[in-house]
Design an enzyme around this catalytic site. Structure first.
Site, mmCIF file in Angstrom:
data_model
loop_
_atom_site.group_PDB
_atom_site.id
_atom_site.type_symbol
_atom_site.label_atom_id
_atom_site.label_comp_id
_atom_site.label_asym_id
_atom_site.label_seq_id
_atom_site.Cartn_x
_atom_site.Cartn_y
_atom_site.Cartn_z
ATOM 1 N N THR A 26 104.257 52.575 43.302
ATOM 2 C CA THR A 26 103.222 51.925 42.604
ATOM 3 C C THR A 26 101.787 51.516 42.895
ATOM 4 O O THR A 26 101.554 52.344 43.735
ATOM 5 C CB THR A 26 103.338 50.509 42.433
ATOM 6 O OG1 THR A 26 104.537 49.965 42.463
ATOM 7 C CG2 THR A 26 102.097 49.656 42.003
ATOM 8 N N PHE B 36 97.783 50.534 43.116
ATOM 9 C CA PHE B 36 96.937 49.322 42.942
ATOM 10 C C PHE B 36 95.376 49.487 43.447
ATOM 11 O O PHE B 36 95.370 50.597 43.296
ATOM 12 C CB PHE B 36 97.513 48.233 44.384
ATOM 13 C CG PHE B 36 98.423 48.014 44.493
ATOM 14 C CD1 PHE B 36 99.603 46.591 43.803
ATOM 15 C CD2 PHE B 36 99.475 48.621 45.137
ATOM 16 C CE1 PHE B 36 100.179 46.132 43.984
ATOM 17 C CE2 PHE B 36 101.296 48.913 44.816
ATOM 18 C CZ PHE B 36 101.187 47.446 43.984
#
Ligand SMILES: C=C(O[C@@H]1C=C(C(=O)O)C=C[C@H]1O)C(=O)O
Length: 361
Positions: free
Chosen positions: A261, A263
């Site tokens: 992921t 960010f």
């Protein structure tokens, strides 16, 4: 010679090295303090954090690493040293998408080190607001391939917010089955965020076909719920296990092992050039044949690579779209600034969301 006899001189060497490390780290901290004094005298009082400088240091450490420790491992150690040095003056306050134990908190600590003050917020909107108001120096929000399912919300916030992107963090996402139960067979209900359930669907089908799957707001929330009853489990990260005192019944249960992921670090300013940067933009073009092609042509002409393009409804017209575009390079670089100048005249909507160092860790 017994093994104790052979160990003794090596331990003596380790003790001497530790003493030397301690001296050097303290000397380094004194230098950082000097830097802070100079910055203070120059009127930089909100914070002394320099993302581009930290990125340069970490990159250099990785290329100079003689081993045997892995580059990632040695960079993590230096990350913490820098974090502690910076906090000597005033710890940074960093808002993240809570509750405690989320992957967003793990991303915040990975990026800033453990000497910052992290503060959980309930929504992405709250994080933007707190950073805008100045009660947090920076915020950390998930943006791409997120496990917390909030990508589009983050992008939409940028359309309305004056905040800029000051950095990015990549985090490998590993899911575990966490429970108070001692064995998988005892689990009747599994809580998690819907994206995490989806990412572990294959494993859950094989190992817990009869258990009910319940989607909740975040993985940390799921862990909290699982902690209440012995026949429940949560799919969540390692941090949640510790926080809610749950047993990890199965590790790394995600179906795709490369699950990562991305960010973003949001702040009131972006970062100066570090030598390896990205620039994020919000663009829209007239809704006509070849519109997007013409809009992006300046990048191709300047040989600038685009690492991402995402479209979102503009909310202004039924078929109007805005594009979130990431390109390699800093907005201060000659090629990028040339392309941006061209783009600005061609675009309906043009907003630079920030230039920042590529993720190092
Ligand atoms: C020491 C400085 O300030 C901070 C601390 C750093 C460090 O410990 O190396 C690096 C950059 C800044 O975040 C600096 O600007 O050089």
């Amino acid at each position: 010679m017994t093994s104790e006899d052979r160990l003794a001189p090596i331990r003596e060497r380790i003790d001497a090295i530790d003493a030397e490390l301690l001296r050097l780290i303290s000397e380094r901290a004194d230098c950082a303090r000097e830097v802070a004094k100079i910055k203070e005298a120059a009127g930089q009082t909100t914070h002394y954090y320099r993302p581009e400088r930290e990125a340069e240091i970490l990159r250099r450490i990785k290329t100079q690493n003689p081993g045997p420790l892995e580059d990632e491992e040695i960079a993590r150690l230096f990350r913490e040293i820098m974090s502690a040095c910076l906090a000597l003056e005033r710890p940074l306050s960093v808002g993240y998408l809570g509750p405690e134990g989320t992957f967003t908190q793990a991303a915040a600590l990975k990026h800033f080190g453990h000497s910052v003050r992290t503060q959980p917020f309930g929504t992405i909107g709250d994080i933007f607001r707190e950073v805008e108001a100045g009660s947090c120096n920076f915020g950390v929000v998930p943006v791409e391939n997120s496990t917390e399912g909030v990508v589009s919300h983050t992008l939409d916030m940028f359309a309305r917010s004056p905040l800029l992107i000051a950095g990015e963090v990549m985090l490998r996402i590993h899911h575990h089955l966490l429970s108070r139960a001692t064995e998988i067979g005892a689990v009747r209900k599994v809580y998690s965020h819907q994206q995490s359930l989806a990412q572990c669907r294959g494993w859950l089908d094989r190992h817990l076909p009869a258990a009910e799957r319940i989607a909740v707001g975040s993985n940390a929330e799921a862990a909290k719920l699982a902690a209440r009853s012995g026949d429940c489990a949560a799919v969540a990260g390692e941090a949640a296990a510790e926080l809610y005192e749950l047993r990890s019944l199965a590790q790394r249960i995600e179906d795709e092992p490369g699950n990562t992921t991305r960010f973003l670090i949001i702040g009131r300013e972006d970062a100066p050039p570090s030598g390896r940067d990205k620039t994020s933009l919000l663009l829209s073009c007239r809704n006509e044949a070849g519109g997007l092609h013409r809009l992006l042509t300046p990048f191709a002409e300047q040989d600038i690579s685009m690492t991402r393009i995402e479209s979102r409804p503009s909310r202004q017209g039924v078929w109007d779209y805005v594009f979130f575009v990431d390109v390699c390079g800093h907005r201060g670089d000659a090629e990028v600034s040339g392309a941006l100048a061209q783009l600005k005249t061609a675009a309906n909507l043009y907003k630079v969301l920030g230039s920042y160092p590529e993720a190092v860790l």
